[in-house]
Write an enzyme that holds these catalytic residues in place. Structure first.
Site, PDB file in Angstrom:
ATOM      1  N   LYS A  66       0.665  -1.163   0.181  1.00  0.00           N
ATOM      2  CA  LYS A  66      -0.045   0.048  -0.152  1.00  0.00           C
ATOM      3  C   LYS A  66       0.844   1.332  -0.020  1.00  0.00           C
ATOM      4  CE  LYS A  66      -3.932  -1.885   2.129  1.00  0.00           C
ATOM      5  NZ  LYS A  66      -5.421  -1.514   3.154  1.00  0.00           N
ATOM      6  N   ASP A 102      -9.975   2.987   1.684  1.00  0.00           N
ATOM      7  CA  ASP A 102     -10.269   2.493   3.014  1.00  0.00           C
ATOM      8  C   ASP A 102     -10.796   3.293   3.991  1.00  0.00           C
ATOM      9  OD1 ASP A 102      -9.082   0.138   2.425  1.00  0.00           O
ATOM     10  OD2 ASP A 102      -6.955   0.724   2.948  1.00  0.00           O
TER      11      ASP A 102
HETATM   12  N1  LIG Z   1     -12.047  -4.565   7.582  1.00  0.00           N
HETATM   13  C1  LIG Z   1     -11.090  -4.306   6.680  1.00  0.00           C
HETATM   14  O1  LIG Z   1     -11.476  -4.145   5.669  1.00  0.00           O
HETATM   15  C2  LIG Z   1      -9.324  -4.103   7.094  1.00  0.00           C
HETATM   16  C3  LIG Z   1      -8.824  -3.242   6.477  1.00  0.00           C
HETATM   17  C4  LIG Z   1      -7.506  -3.084   6.934  1.00  0.00           C
HETATM   18  C5  LIG Z   1      -7.103  -3.896   8.034  1.00  0.00           C
HETATM   19  N2  LIG Z   1      -7.849  -4.739   8.698  1.00  0.00           N
HETATM   20  C6  LIG Z   1      -7.420  -5.335   9.840  1.00  0.00           C
HETATM   21  O2  LIG Z   1      -6.968  -4.401  10.815  1.00  0.00           O
HETATM   22  C7  LIG Z   1      -5.853  -4.769  11.437  1.00  0.00           C
HETATM   23  C8  LIG Z   1      -4.363  -3.809  11.480  1.00  0.00           C
HETATM   24  O3  LIG Z   1      -4.070  -3.589  10.003  1.00  0.00           O
HETATM   25  P1  LIG Z   1      -3.096  -2.603   9.574  1.00  0.00           P
HETATM   26  O4  LIG Z   1      -2.929  -2.731   8.263  1.00  0.00           O
HETATM   27  O5  LIG Z   1      -3.363  -1.369  10.412  1.00  0.00           O
HETATM   28  O6  LIG Z   1      -1.762  -3.195  10.354  1.00  0.00           O
HETATM   29  P2  LIG Z   1      -0.484  -2.499  10.709  1.00  0.00           P
HETATM   30  O7  LIG Z   1      -0.266  -1.168   9.958  1.00  0.00           O
HETATM   31  O8  LIG Z   1       0.463  -3.595  10.824  1.00  0.00           O
HETATM   32  O9  LIG Z   1      -0.844  -1.986  12.423  1.00  0.00           O
HETATM   33  C9  LIG Z   1      -0.923  -3.054  13.372  1.00  0.00           C
HETATM   34  C10 LIG Z   1      -1.429  -2.365  14.264  1.00  0.00           C
HETATM   35  O10 LIG Z   1      -1.802  -3.251  15.369  1.00  0.00           O
HETATM   36  C11 LIG Z   1      -0.993  -2.888  16.699  1.00  0.00           C
HETATM   37  N3  LIG Z   1      -0.756  -4.326  17.171  1.00  0.00           N
HETATM   38  C12 LIG Z   1      -0.191  -5.403  16.770  1.00  0.00           C
HETATM   39  N4  LIG Z   1      -0.199  -6.298  17.638  1.00  0.00           N
HETATM   40  C13 LIG Z   1      -0.386  -5.698  18.975  1.00  0.00           C
HETATM   41  C14 LIG Z   1      -0.418  -6.551  20.201  1.00  0.00           C
HETATM   42  N5  LIG Z   1       0.073  -7.639  20.590  1.00  0.00           N
HETATM   43  N6  LIG Z   1      -0.607  -5.429  21.323  1.00  0.00           N
HETATM   44  C15 LIG Z   1      -1.025  -4.085  21.046  1.00  0.00           C
HETATM   45  N7  LIG Z   1      -0.969  -3.648  19.777  1.00  0.00           N
HETATM   46  C16 LIG Z   1      -0.475  -4.608  18.797  1.00  0.00           C
HETATM   47  C17 LIG Z   1       0.057  -2.192  16.165  1.00  0.00           C
HETATM   48  O11 LIG Z   1       0.707  -1.408  17.193  1.00  0.00           O
HETATM   49  P3  LIG Z   1       2.319  -1.100  17.263  1.00  0.00           P
HETATM   50  O12 LIG Z   1       2.309   0.220  16.512  1.00  0.00           O
HETATM   51  O13 LIG Z   1       2.706  -1.041  18.551  1.00  0.00           O
HETATM   52  O14 LIG Z   1       2.890  -2.188  16.555  1.00  0.00           O
HETATM   53  C18 LIG Z   1      -0.568  -1.307  15.152  1.00  0.00           C
HETATM   54  O15 LIG Z   1      -1.278  -0.315  15.807  1.00  0.00           O
HETATM   55  C19 LIG Z   1      -5.485  -6.203  11.021  1.00  0.00           C
HETATM   56  O16 LIG Z   1      -6.125  -7.118  12.126  1.00  0.00           O
HETATM   57  C20 LIG Z   1      -6.326  -6.285   9.528  1.00  0.00           C
HETATM   58  O17 LIG Z   1      -6.917  -7.442   9.306  1.00  0.00           O
HETATM   59  C21 LIG Z   1      -9.266  -4.895   8.319  1.00  0.00           C
END
Ligand SMILES: NC(=O)c1ccc[n+]([C@@H]2O[C@H](COP(=O)([O-])OP(=O)(O)OC[C@H]3O[C@@H](n4cnc5c(N)ncnc54)[C@H](OP(=O)(O)O)[C@@H]3O)[C@@H](O)[C@H]2O)c1
Length: 276
Positions: A66, A102
């Site tokens: 992305k 998004d």
């Molecule tokens: N419904 C939809 O269409 C859609 C679209 C996009 C994403 N999603 C979902 O959204 C989630 C995040 O996606 P993303 O693209 O934003 O990922 P990302 O950029 O990798 O961000 C991950 C986020 O989760 C936090 N995190 C991960 N593990 C953690 C833990 N054990 N304890 C506390 N915080 C934790 C990270 O915190 P840190 O900064 O501290 O690492 C960060 O804020 C995923 O589950 C994905 O499947 C859904």
């Protein structure tokens, strides 16, 4: 002539986008096919040139491309610039236009559940890519966005980004706090719950009037969402966000509204969820 669309990412096997879009094409008799392609990070440029050469109308972009696709686009829409990420590309007169649906897709789905008037307080748990897209789409509405994230620096950065476009944002510690009682809506955007793991904080004490959203949809109901529901809150999972980012991409490619209900039905069938 048959139009070709796709989603590219790595891994990509579990993407539901082809099911959602192809069901929509079938329903409105559109001569189009939506494919999915696994594209490794080191192959992104070649893949993009290939899709363009093959005459694709456009494509969606998912993890991990992305942000790395930004320099490969000829132009970016305001939404893509704000999000600093592209999830949708359109080929227009030989140019690659990078867009982001998004955040706007999420806001459209959220507006079906609440009035996003400027007096509203929205709590954002997490500050990753998805949180940023959501925050930058919410900010222009004048709502107050409360941000907390495990890595505080990223939350701080997001707060500053929101403020840089004139939005209202407040930084909170990644701990239980007043945010639990202040939010009209709490949006869980971290990946906690993907493996059904418990959330680090209990929602005990939350007002049942709070709308609680988890953007995860598989599992359908994370422990976080289950707890919110047990405390009387209205809950929404991430399927609507997936649906509306897809519908917005459709609009961007074809300049027409997407058949949202058919697309939702296709997603629910694919996930084998009982329709209420
Ligand atoms: N419904 C939809 O269409 C859609 C679209 C996009 C994403 N999603 C979902 O959204 C989630 C995040 O996606 P993303 O693209 O934003 O990922 P990302 O950029 O990798 O961000 C991950 C986020 O989760 C936090 N995190 C991960 N593990 C953690 C833990 N054990 N304890 C506390 N915080 C934790 C990270 O915190 P840190 O900064 O501290 O690492 C960060 O804020 C995923 O589950 C994905 O499947 C859904």
């Amino acid at each position: 002539m048959q139009k070709h669309l796709a989603v590219i990412g790595y891994p990509i096997a579990h993407s539901l986008s082809p099911i959602m879009h192809n069901a929509g094409y079938k329903a409105v008799h559109k001569e189009a096919i939506y494919h999915k392609f696994a594209v490794r990070p080191e192959e992104l440029q070649e893949a993009v040139l290939g899709l363009k050469a093959l005459g694709f109308r456009g494509w969606n972009v998912t993890i991990p491309h992305k942000e790395t696709i930004l320099p490969l686009c000829d132009e970016l829409t305001e939404e893509a610039k704000l999000a600093g990420a592209v999830n949708t590309v359109k080929v227009q007169e030989g140019k690659l236009i990078g867009h982001n649906t998004d955040g706007v897709g999420f806001v459209q789905s959220l507006q079906k559940h609440m009035d996003l008037t400027p007096d509203k307080d929205i709590v954002l748990l997490g500050a990753g890519g998805a949180a940023k897209g959501i925050a930058m789409a919410l900010a222009p509405l004048g709502v107050t966005i409360h941000v907390l994230n495990r890595t505080k620096g990223k939350a701080q950065q997001l707060v500053e980004q929101i403020q840089s476009i004139g939005g209202h944002a407040l930084l909170h510690e990644w701990a239980l706090g007043e945010w639990l009682k202040r939010g009209d809506c709490i949006i869980q955007t971290t990946s906690i719950g993907l493996k059904m793991e418990d959330y680090p904080y209990s929602l005990h004490g939350i007002s049942p009037d709070t709308l609680v959203i988890d953007i995860i949809f598989n599992p359908w109901e994370t422990p976080f969402l289950k707890e919110a529901k047990s405390l009387g809150c209205k809950t929404v999972n991430g399927i609507e966000m997936l649906l509306y980012q897809g519908a917005k991409a459709w609009e961007f490619w074809f300049d027409e509204e997407a058949p949202v209900s058919v697309m939702r039905e296709a997603l629910l069938n694919a996930l084998q969820v009982e329709k209420g």
